[in-house]
Design a protein around this motif. Structure first.
Motif, short mmCIF file in Angstrom:
data_model
loop_
_atom_site.label_atom_id
_atom_site.label_comp_id
_atom_site.label_asym_id
_atom_site.label_seq_id
_atom_site.Cartn_x
_atom_site.Cartn_y
_atom_site.Cartn_z
N PHE A 63 0.88 -1.10 0.37
CA PHE A 63 0.19 -0.01 0.46
C PHE A 63 0.92 1.43 -0.02
CE2 PHE A 63 -2.16 -3.28 2.15
CZ PHE A 63 -2.97 -3.66 1.56
N PHE A 64 -0.04 1.64 -1.19
CA PHE A 64 1.04 3.58 -1.01
C PHE A 64 0.24 4.72 -0.89
CE2 PHE A 64 3.29 0.13 -3.80
CZ PHE A 64 4.85 0.83 -2.99
N LYS A 65 0.86 6.25 -0.90
CA LYS A 65 -0.22 6.92 -0.20
C LYS A 65 0.69 8.20 -0.36
CE LYS A 65 0.59 8.95 3.98
NZ LYS A 65 0.05 9.54 4.91
N ILE A 66 -0.17 9.26 -1.42
CA ILE A 66 0.27 10.34 -1.43
C ILE A 66 -0.75 11.35 -1.02
CG2 ILE A 66 -0.75 9.94 -3.52
CD1 ILE A 66 1.37 12.44 -5.63
N ILE A 67 -0.05 12.79 -0.82
CA ILE A 67 -1.04 13.40 0.18
C ILE A 67 -1.22 14.69 -0.93
CG2 ILE A 67 -1.08 14.76 1.94
CD1 ILE A 67 0.26 13.06 3.54
N LEU A 68 -2.34 15.08 -1.11
CA LEU A 68 -2.53 16.35 -1.81
C LEU A 68 -2.24 17.65 -1.19
CD1 LEU A 68 -4.16 15.53 -5.21
CD2 LEU A 68 -1.47 15.51 -4.81
N THR A 69 -1.96 18.74 -1.34
CA THR A 69 -1.99 19.50 -0.90
C THR A 69 -2.77 20.97 -0.77
OG1 THR A 69 -0.45 21.60 -2.21
CG2 THR A 69 0.58 20.21 -0.43
N ALA A 70 -3.62 21.41 0.11
CA ALA A 70 -4.80 21.86 -0.28
C ALA A 70 -4.98 23.01 -1.36
CB ALA A 70 -5.51 22.87 1.03
N THR A 71 -3.94 23.59 -1.63
CA THR A 71 -4.11 24.08 -2.93
C THR A 71 -3.16 23.63 -4.38
OG1 THR A 71 -2.09 25.76 -2.37
CG2 THR A 71 -1.85 25.88 -4.47
N GLU A 72 -3.07 21.85 -4.39
CA GLU A 72 -3.53 21.29 -5.29
C GLU A 72 -4.90 20.65 -5.31
OE1 GLU A 72 1.68 18.99 -5.25
OE2 GLU A 72 0.04 18.40 -3.84
N MET A 73 -5.43 21.04 -4.77
CA MET A 73 -6.47 20.22 -4.30
C MET A 73 -7.79 20.77 -4.63
SD MET A 73 -7.03 17.13 -3.33
CE MET A 73 -9.08 17.39 -3.19
N GLN A 74 -7.54 22.83 -5.45
CA GLN A 74 -7.88 23.39 -5.51
C GLN A 74 -8.42 23.50 -7.23
OE1 GLN A 74 -9.99 26.10 -3.78
NE2 GLN A 74 -8.41 25.84 -2.69
N ALA A 75 -9.71 22.33 -7.46
CA ALA A 75 -10.02 22.00 -9.30
C ALA A 75 -11.34 20.98 -8.95
CB ALA A 75 -8.71 21.43 -9.56
N THR A 76 -11.71 20.91 -10.11
CA THR A 76 -12.43 20.47 -10.03
C THR A 76 -12.05 18.52 -10.27
OG1 THR A 76 -13.69 21.88 -10.76
CG2 THR A 76 -14.90 20.14 -10.96
N GLU A 77 -11.58 18.96 -11.05
CA GLU A 77 -11.25 17.32 -12.29
C GLU A 77 -9.56 17.62 -12.14
OE1 GLU A 77 -14.18 15.43 -14.90
OE2 GLU A 77 -12.17 16.88 -15.46
#
Length: 104
Positions: A63-77
């Motif tokens: 199992f692997f994980k990536i954390i996307l920051t709040a800025t990276e999550m500023q999009a619809t897709e």
């Protein structure tokens, strides 16, 4: 290729995404640990790709994980591509993330 794996998350909120990778030469799960920062890129709403802020980390093989920051999550897709840039240890992996606005 692994995926695409589809995820749903809240827009603008830092989020962790968990997934497995497939071994590059076998049909088994990849259990290596040589995923580096250069192996993951992000495209927001069809824009140009850029490196992700955080590297993929091993949670507990396979199992692997990536954390996307709040800025990276500023999009619809959001598309995240994870590829072994230095060798063929694991097959390419695509994460497709659809976000919804944070409820008030």
């Amino acid at each position: 290729m692994n995926g695409p794996f589809q995820f749903f998350a809240q827009r603008g909120v830092q989020t962790s995404f968990y997934f497995c990778l497939e071994d590059g030469t076998l049909t088994d799960a990849y259990i290596g640990t040589d995923v580096v920062a250069a192996d993951s890129t992000i495209s927001k709403d069809g824009g140009a790709s850029a490196g992700t802020t955080n590297a993929v980390t091993t949670v507990n093989s396979p199992f692997f994980k990536i954390i996307l920051t709040a800025t990276e999550m500023q999009a619809t897709e959001i598309l995240v591509r994870i590829t072994d840039a230095s060798a063929a240890g694991f097959k390419d992996c695509i994460l497709l993330i659809t976000t919804t606005p944070v409820s008030d």
